[in-house]
Design a protein around this motif. Structure first.
Motif, PDB file in Angstrom:
ATOM      1  N   GLU A 185       0.641  -1.052   0.330  1.00  0.00           N
ATOM      2  CA  GLU A 185      -0.095  -0.216  -0.251  1.00  0.00           C
ATOM      3  C   GLU A 185       1.048   1.281   0.448  1.00  0.00           C
ATOM      4  N   ALA A 186       1.536   1.499   0.731  1.00  0.00           N
ATOM      5  CA  ALA A 186       3.020   2.544   0.657  1.00  0.00           C
ATOM      6  C   ALA A 186       3.176   2.455  -0.780  1.00  0.00           C
ATOM      7  N   ALA A 187       3.520   1.376  -1.139  1.00  0.00           N
ATOM      8  CA  ALA A 187       4.296   1.499  -2.780  1.00  0.00           C
ATOM      9  C   ALA A 187       3.186   2.842  -3.515  1.00  0.00           C
ATOM     10  N   HIS A 188       1.794   2.219  -3.166  1.00  0.00           N
ATOM     11  CA  HIS A 188       0.911   2.242  -3.976  1.00  0.00           C
ATOM     12  C   HIS A 188       1.044   3.910  -3.608  1.00  0.00           C
ATOM     13  N   GLN A 189       0.824   4.175  -2.437  1.00  0.00           N
ATOM     14  CA  GLN A 189       0.917   5.261  -2.004  1.00  0.00           C
ATOM     15  C   GLN A 189       2.036   6.364  -2.591  1.00  0.00           C
ATOM     16  N   LEU A 190       2.826   5.994  -2.919  1.00  0.00           N
ATOM     17  CA  LEU A 190       4.090   6.649  -3.361  1.00  0.00           C
ATOM     18  C   LEU A 190       3.500   7.174  -4.577  1.00  0.00           C
ATOM     19  N   CYS A 191       3.808   6.197  -5.643  1.00  0.00           N
ATOM     20  CA  CYS A 191       3.744   6.245  -7.068  1.00  0.00           C
ATOM     21  C   CYS A 191       2.082   7.228  -7.003  1.00  0.00           C
ATOM     22  N   ARG A 249      12.018  -5.167  -4.563  1.00  0.00           N
ATOM     23  CA  ARG A 249      11.697  -5.535  -5.087  1.00  0.00           C
ATOM     24  C   ARG A 249       9.721  -5.520  -4.953  1.00  0.00           C
ATOM     25  N   GLN A 250       9.382  -5.091  -4.199  1.00  0.00           N
ATOM     26  CA  GLN A 250       8.023  -4.782  -3.657  1.00  0.00           C
ATOM     27  C   GLN A 250       7.631  -3.878  -4.836  1.00  0.00           C
ATOM     28  N   LEU A 251       8.446  -2.864  -4.932  1.00  0.00           N
ATOM     29  CA  LEU A 251       8.423  -1.136  -5.215  1.00  0.00           C
ATOM     30  C   LEU A 251       7.723  -2.254  -6.998  1.00  0.00           C
ATOM     31  N   ALA A 252       8.817  -2.777  -7.321  1.00  0.00           N
ATOM     32  CA  ALA A 252       8.854  -3.662  -8.164  1.00  0.00           C
ATOM     33  C   ALA A 252       7.945  -4.410  -9.245  1.00  0.00           C
ATOM     34  N   GLU A 253       6.879  -5.049  -8.135  1.00  0.00           N
ATOM     35  CA  GLU A 253       5.646  -5.410  -8.441  1.00  0.00           C
ATOM     36  C   GLU A 253       4.889  -4.404  -8.620  1.00  0.00           C
ATOM     37  N   VAL A 254       4.732  -3.108  -7.739  1.00  0.00           N
ATOM     38  CA  VAL A 254       3.786  -2.543  -7.186  1.00  0.00           C
ATOM     39  C   VAL A 254       3.634  -1.784  -9.177  1.00  0.00           C
TER      40      VAL A 254
END
Length: 1564
Positions: free
Chosen positions: A561-567, A658-663
């Protein structure tokens, strides 16, 4: 300076870029003012961004770092974005007297208490307010305040300067005037003549600073004048002035003077940049640092480790546990340690912290090698990782680095590393700790998903610590299968809540930030129990942006969720489309993108460009580029989310987590967007829109299509002769595949010869095969599979000769030519490209005119080579598809034959491995060695489970019987060694019993019988003994009744039947059981081979040169076929095929033959052997593997392919006795199974056209091409002459009185003389025209050699002179007309060939010791002696002159053909044909040569250069030497007495001089 920018962009940058590419450099222009809407906008962030980019250029550039275009504008002074508290108070004091100014400043700057110390932050103007006027007022107020504060002594000079310095001066100060910055800087100064005279002219005002009211800004002009003076005084060498004459349209590019100025500017820019680049390269190369790449790699990982360790928090208990485990393992063999946990849980920080503490933990001197895998290009590839580790360990411990032949093969490199670790352990002075973080980050972790490079067991004082992610990636599962001990796995748990808060607090403190109590409470309210470090890092990145007056937005609780929020935050700041495309490109790339590449890619993205230029038009009418400023702003906000990977001389950007790349993949690469991103990347890396190619685009404000140049980097395969475009080679195949452009992929990549050669030369054939493995499963194209298999078949040649262009071209052409007509789209195109390149090849080369090497689709599946010595034992692990081999040097190697890579190298023995046995459903093996040890292995993990010492009495002689047997039910292992049988408990290594036989009557055969379990031994004297397998007690002894006076030589057990088939010295084959023995068959010769099929239904008995097949019946066995399987040499080994429908046999002459048992012994074909006598054949399924103690190479064949249709069936010659007619259309050779016949084979049709009957065994063949006659020499001494046009008419030439077999024959060049040689006699016959066929008269001359040696080679001249060689190396020239014999200087070994030149002035002789002598037949003296030796050469087989007598073609026993120049003996080229050649027939432009593999070599020899360099032929060989001696040199040396003095200088010149790759010695 817009026109100058456009001129440089259009004319100068591409030229400098090409220059950089030729030198292996990447060229990037950072111009943040290009393409933005308003270059005069006083954006306070612009200065910071410009200075940051300038600093980056100065850190990374080897040439130009800063280019300034300085005209007559000073530029605006930006408002500072931050003002420190102390400086604010100094400014505020003089402003108190001016309330309005103070109110303006107070309104635009707000105090931020979260900064340490507090700062005042510039705020954007309110919505609706005019940006420009207020900004100008604010600037004026701050400048006035600073001036007054400086006057009062409240500000120093530097602080005052912040408010009176333009962006231009900031940049010049940092880029030129700062100490040490001027080296890479250049200032181009435009000087408009007489500008001051026309300063009030409207055109002049456009070129200078103006006030808001339009008047001249005199203050700015004064500052500019001062700045130019500082530049001229400090660094006059960097200032390049360009005078421009005044004119009213001076800024118009169409103005001739201005156009000339722009042209001169571009030329000077190019010259200056080239000079700076060359100077930088010269400085770098002046003192080259050995292994510079290694030091750069180590520096990178040390920096990565220091950054990661700085964020370490908590986990002290886990760190202590790891320390205790390291100390416990330091003195014993142990398994590697594995840390695992969810992505982002903090494994990297923990390992980096551990890396810094290892010396203290172990309490001794420790060498630590840290790799954060995936953070650099070299740490992403398993092969390069192993290479860098090997070099680092060798460097640290003072050991020799891996040699070139080891670096050339992955398998050898892995074995070298494993052996290196044991070498380090034996030093017993230092400990070695290898820490590999993020094993999931490897791009290639083995073709089958395994980790073949990973040592499954570490020796004492050597530690290996890995980290992997738990989850669905599968690496952790692979490690669990490999490392069975659960105690070596350590899970990294999340941080506790207090540890997480402590971590964020440390990060904030390091960044000079803090949070207000309200903000801190809000932060932890969103993350109440979060202990995930990466999630905490994202929270910190958000929190550090909060000013004390900011109201924080809620934060996401989980990492995804944090990665989506960053995007989403990035999209709000920079636009959804730009963020989506930039992150999409980075995620879609294979290894990442450099900044220059990313900006080029964005310049090709029409959607992005239309979005960027929707509110303003581009600054150029010819060029369209993406504005760099937009990317730099986004990159700054991405911050730690971008990983910077140093790769191949540049830095690639990739998504760090890796988690950011997946998002990112979910948000921006789903559906059709993925193919679009890959398509644009494919356009860029293919160079489709480079080098001036324009691309159409319709911009929103223009409304019509524009054809504009994007000025992207060119993408040739080669930047120069030695610099390949590595980035294109790495990236393009993946993007073409994933964009769906498969036709381009096949035509331009996989089916493009230039691509294949470039990729192979730059990265090796294994990388090229990886590309095919990536693409082939998705293409399902038979042609691609053919090309891939052909490349695989080229690997042995590359290992022999090294990587070279001509090798790949000739190898692929000679293998694929068979399919050029049946598969014209790719294979045919590939062959045409190869032929075109070879036609233009500047070096001497043999150009294939037809296919003659093993083509794709043949049974050969793999040729595998390790660093081990000859192979002495083999066993299959069929369930796990592994091959276990034992070697001369004591190594047990486990190979995945299907994937063609080593799985384990197990160095447990110190002597030759005698035998290997696999059991436990293929998961375990036991090996026995000459060092008297047995080792039990876990084949899945590579773990040595136990070692058994084979004590007791020791045989004085090497035992002839060595066998292993494992009784899995009773958990017992039995070893038979000479007159000793030992039994141990399989799990305990406890000796259960030992049986000692009689030294005077040793056992020659020993077998294990089942139901009941008995040990059966047969002794030299024919005594059969039975022993209890549980206790070792003797249960019976008797003499053989069916065999008397014979010695047992071999045996094979029929376990189910409880019998043993034994072969004896006089040809007996007996069936021995507990009840007695029975004679099965009496064979003509000693039986040295017995082989039983898996089901026990077939038996093969090898005797001499034959194999007889038996079929099982109720009485034992009976003969299966009426005929035996005949060979040309002694049979050494055999194995039955699947379903018992064929048998594979190997003989001492290195031939491997496949026979059909379902067709009563029909020979199906020959297999491509090892070049050494085969002693072992084993089978698993359809795969048959063969090996030899004389070779470190073994081969695997798919025998089911023997029955598949082939492109061109080979002729089945096993004797090497061949002849050609009709320009190579027909080949003649002794028939298989009946050597009293000559088979006629049609090469074009690939089938037999008939047979010629002879009265005796055929010994040699010669064809008179002009007369159309076939001369057949027989064992009876008769010579039969067959007219080729009428084979029914036969002429018989009777033998001489001695009635000896014909040894060899030779025809004169005009085919009018025939010489027939016997043991000691030579007949000379005349061949003349006749009707209806030519007439053979004679013998005209008959002469005897009068020597005990036998004639081995003969040649005849038109005047009836005969040259002949002998078995002892003697060489003679006999003149028949005068009966005179002229002895020539002898060879040192058997003469293998004698040939006469076509003009009959020269002759050449060759011998089996690798020497060729060129003779002058007029003087009977040698002119040249030529020799060629390498690691593989084994003597000359045959030789011939070219038709123009300029060259010599020699075939060698190692399967190579060497070409020499007759004039001076220069070695011109070496071509491996991988088969024995027994005859070479010259053609008008080359030669033909039949091989022992049933192929006809047709080549054109091409030598374009008048004198080829002697080093060209051997430049890539390892330890290769060729030498040539001339008679004139020898005579001069002899006259001077040099040859009598071996120590003299002249004599020493004959010694070859060492060269790293090869040795060449020219004696002229």
């Amino acid at each position: 300076m817009d026109t100058e920018r456009e001129a440089l962009l259009a004319n100068a940058y591409p030229e400098v870029q090409a220059f950089c590419q030729k030198h292996g450099l990447m060229f990037e222009v950072v111009d943040l003012r290009w393409g933005i809407q308003d270059t005069e906008a006083p954006d306070h962030t612009m200065t910071e961004l410009c200075l940051e980019e300038l600093s980056r250029c100065q850190e990374t550039s080897i040439g130009p770092t800063f280019i300034a275009l300085l005209g007559d504008r000073y530029g605006p002074c930006p408002v500072p974005g931050l003002i420190k508290e102390q400086e604010w108070e100094a400014l505020r004091a003089p402003l108190t007297a001016r309330p309005q100014d103070l109110e303006l400043v107070a309104r635009r700057f707000q105090r931020d208490e979260n900064a340490v110390p507090p700062t005042y932050v510039l705020q954007e103007p309110d919505v609706g307010e005019a940006h420009g006027p207020e900004e100008a007022s604010l600037t004026s107020v701050l400048r006035g305040g600073a001036q007054e504060a400086w006057r009062l002594g409240l500000l120093n000079q530097e602080q005052w300067h912040r408010y009176h310095r333009s962006v231009l001066e900031w940049e010049l100060d940092s880029g030129v005037l700062r100490p040490g910055a001027a080296q890479g800087a250049t200032v181009f100064l435009r000087e408009i003549s007489d500008l001051h005279k026309h300063i009030l002219d409207h055109c002049a005002l456009q070129a200078v600073d103006r006030l808001p009211d339009g008047c001249l800004d005199t203050d700015a002009q004064s500052l500019l004048h001062r700045l130019k003076g500082r530049l001229a005084e400090a660094h006059p060498e960097v200032v390049k002035a360009h005078p421009v004459p005044w004119s009213r349209d001076l800024l118009n590019p169409k103005n001739k003077a201005h156009a000339r100025y722009l042209r001169e500017l571009s030329e000077q820019f190019v010259a200056r940049a080239h000079h700076q680049i060359l100077e930088g390269l010269r400085e770098r190369d002046a003192a080259p640092l050995p292994l510079a790449w290694l030091y750069q790699e180590l520096h990178h990982h040390l920096r990565q480790g220091a950054e990661a360790a700085a964020t370490f928090c908590g986990r002290l208990d886990l760190l202590a546990r790891l320390g205790r485990r390291l100390r416990a393992d330091d003195g014993r063999p142990h398994a590697p340690l594995v840390l695992f946990g969810s992505p982002g849980v903090g494994k990297t920080a923990l390992l980096c912290k551990l890396a810094g503490d290892t010396a203290g933990l172990l309490g001794r001197r420790t060498v630590t090698a840290l790799r954060v895998l995936g953070s650099s290009g070299r740490s992403m590839d398993a092969c390069q990782l192993v290479q860098s580790l090997a070099f680092q360990v060798c460097l640290a411990f003072g050991l020799p680095p891996p040699p070139a032949q080891v670096l050339a093969r992955r398998s050898c490199l892995v074995q070298f590393l494993h052996a290196l670790l044991h070498t380090v352990a034996r030093r017993n002075c230092e400990s070695l700790v290898l820490i590999l973080d993020n094993v999931d980050g490897l791009d290639t972790i083995g073709p089958s998903g395994g980790l073949p490079w990973l040592p499954a067991r570490c020796p004492p004082r050597v530690h290996l610590i890995l980290s992997v992610c738990s989850g669905q990636h599968g690496v952790l599962d692979t490690l669990r299968r490999t490392l069975r001990d659960p105690d070596v796995f350590f899970e990294v748990p999340p941080l506790t809540a207090s540890q997480g808060q402590d971590m964020v607090g440390r990060l904030l403190a390091a960044a000079g930030r803090t949070l207000s109590p309200v903000q801190r409470a809000a932060l932890w309210a969103c993350l109440p129990e979060c202990g995930h470090p990466w999630r905490l890092r994202l929270a910190f990145e958000e929190a550090r942006r909060w000013a004390s007056f900011t109201v924080p937005a809620p934060l996401a609780a989980t990492a995804p969720e944090a990665a989506h929020q960053l995007c989403r935050r990035l999209e709000d700041t920079h636009g959804q489309l730009l963020v989506a495309h930039v992150l999409g490109y980075l995620a879609a790339s294979r290894y990442g993108l450099s900044e220059a590449e990313l900006k080029d890619v964005l310049s090709l993205d029409e959607v992005v460009l239309c979005h960027v230029y929707q509110a303003w038009t581009p600054p150029s009418r010819q060029v369209l580029r993406f504005p760099p400023l937009l990317w730099v702003r986004l990159r700054r906000d991405l911050g730690h989310c971008l990983a910077r990977r140093p790769t191949d001389g540049c830095t690639l950007l990739a998504i760090a987590h890796r988690q950011l790349a997946e998002v990112v993949a979910v948000r921006y690469l789903s559906g059709p967007e993925k193919a679009k991103r890959h398509s644009v990347l494919a356009d860029f890396f293919s160079g489709a829109w480079s080098q001036g190619t324009k691309k159409l685009i319709t911009l929103p404000l223009v409304g019509r299509p524009l054809n504009l140049d994007r000025k992207v980097a060119a993408q040739p395969l080669w930047f120069s002769d030695s610099v390949a475009n590595v980035r294109r080679l790495q990236e393009l195949p993946r993007h073409l595949l994933l964009s769906g452009r498969t036709q381009e992929l096949k035509q331009d990549v996989l089916g493009n010869m230039s691509w294949l050669v470039c990729r192979g030369l730059s990265a090796g054939l294994e990388a090229l095969l990886d590309d095919f493995d990536l693409c082939t499963p998705h293409l399902r194209c038979p042609e691609v599979s053919l090309i891939r298999e052909a490349i695989q078949l080229c690997c042995p040649a590359v290992e022999l000769r090294g990587m070279e262009k001509s090798i790949l071209y000739t190898e692929l052409l000679a293998r694929l030519h068979f399919f050029s007509k049946s598969h014209p789209m790719l294979v045919g195109q590939l062959c045409q490209q190869a032929q075109s390149w070879l036609r233009a090849c500047p070096h001497p080369v043999l150009v294939p005119l037809a296919g003659f090497l093993q083509p794709p689709g043949v049974p050969l599946r793999a040729t595998l080579t390790g660093c081990h010595k000859g192979i002495t034992a083999m066993a299959w692990s069929q369930e796990e598809q592994r091959l276990v081999v034992g070697t001369h040097d004591g190594v047990v190697a486990v190979w995945d034959v299907e994937q063609q890579h080593p799985v384990h190298f197990l160095p447990g023995h110190t002597g030759e491995v005698w035998c290997v046995q696999v059991f436990a459903q293929g998961t375990r093996a036991i090996s026995a060695s000459k060092d008297r040890t047995l080792c039990l292995w876990d084949l899945l993990s590579g773990h040595q489970q136990l070692t058994i010492w084979d004590g007791g009495s020791v045989n004085s002689l090497t035992p002839q019987t060595r066998s292993l047997h494992v009784d899995e039910a009773k958990r017992v292992v039995y070893l038979t060694s000479g007159s000793k049988i030992s039994a141990w408990g399989l799990e305990t290594a406890e000796l259960l019993f030992r049986i000692l036989g009689e030294a005077s009557d040793p056992w020659l055969c020993a077998s294990m019988l089942a139901a009941p379990t008995r040990l059966l031994t047969v002794s030299w004297a024919g005594v059969v003994s039975l022993w209890n397998a549980a206790s070792g007690e003797l249960q019976g002894k008797q003499r053989l009744s069916s065999v008397q006076g014979e010695t047992p030589l071999c045996a094979a057990a029929l376990h189910k039947q409880g019998t043993v088939v034994t072969g004896f010295s006089n040809g007996s084959v007996s069936l021995i059981s507990t009840k007695g023995d029975r004679l099965l068959e009496k064979l003509p010769e000693a039986v040295r081979l017995v082989e039983v099929s898996e089901d026990g239904s077939l038996l093969a008995a090898g005797f001499g040169k034959s194999v007889r097949i038996f079929l099982a019946d109720s009485q034992g066995f009976h003969r299966f076929m009426a005929t035996d399987l005949e060979h040309e040499d002694v049979v050494e080994t055999a194995v039955f095929g699947p379903k018992n429908n064929l048998i594979v046999t190997g003989s001492r002459d290195a031939l491997i033959q496949v026979w059909s048992l379902s067709e009563q012994g029909v020979l199906l074909g020959l297999l491509d052997g090892l070049g050494a006598p085969l002693s072992m054949l084993i089978r698993a399924g359809a795969l048959v593997v063969g090996a030899s103690p004389q070779s470190s190479t073994f081969r695997a064949w798919d025998v089911t392919r023997m029955r598949q249709p082939r492109a061109c069936a080979p002729f089945l010659d096993r004797t090497g006795i061949t002849a050609l007619s009709h320009n190579g259309s027909y080949v003649y050779f002794p028939s298989i199974g009946d050597r009293n016949q000559v088979t006629i084979w049609d090469l074009a049709e690939g089938e037999q056209r008939g047979a010629l009957d002879a009265s005796s065994e055929v010994r040699c063949l010669e064809v008179a091409e002009q007369s159309k006659l076939l001369f057949t020499g027989l064992a009876s001494g008769t010579v039969l002459v067959f007219p080729l046009n009428s084979t029914q008419d036969v002429l018989c030439i009777p033998p001489p009185e001695a009635r000896k077999a014909v040894h060899c024959m030779a025809l004169s060049k005009k085919e009018d003389r025939l010489a027939v040689a016997y043991d000691h006699i030579i007949l000379v016959l005349n061949v003349g025209p006749g009707d209806p066929c030519p007439v053979v008269d004679g013998p005209t001359f008959t002469f005897y050699t009068q020597l005990p040696e036998t004639i081995t080679a003969v040649a005849i001249l038109g005047d009836s002179r005969v040259a002949y060689g002998m078995t002892n190396g003697d060489l003679f020239l006999y003149e028949c007309a005068t009966s005179k014999v002229f002895p020539l200087e002898a060879h040192r070994s058997r003469v293998s060939s004698v040939e006469v030149s076509h003009r009959e002035q020269l002759a050449v002789s060759s011998s089996e010791d690798g020497l060729l002598c060129l003779w002058d037949l007029r003087t009977c003296q040698w002119k040249l002696e030529m020799s060629y030796t390498s690691s593989f050469s084994r003597g000359v087989q045959c030789v011939c002159f070219s038709q123009d007598d300029k060259y010599l073609f020699s075939a060698w026993k190692d399967g190579s053909i060497v070409v020499w120049r007759v004039l001076d003996g220069t070695l011109l080229t070496v071509q491996f044909v991988h088969a024995m050649v027994n005859r070479i027939i010259p053609t008008s432009n080359g030669f033909m040569a039949p091989t022992r593999q049933g192929r006809l070599i047709r080549v054109r020899f091409q030598c374009l250069a008048a004198r080829a360099s002697p080093q060209d032929a051997l430049q890539n060989f390892q330890k290769a030497v060729w030498m040539v001696k001339t008679r004139r040199r020898e005579e001069l040396a002899a006259d001077a007495g040099a040859l009598q003095d071996p120590g003299s200088e002249a004599a020493l010149e004959t010694e070859p001089k060492s060269n790293k790759n090869s040795q060449v010695c020219l004696l002229l």
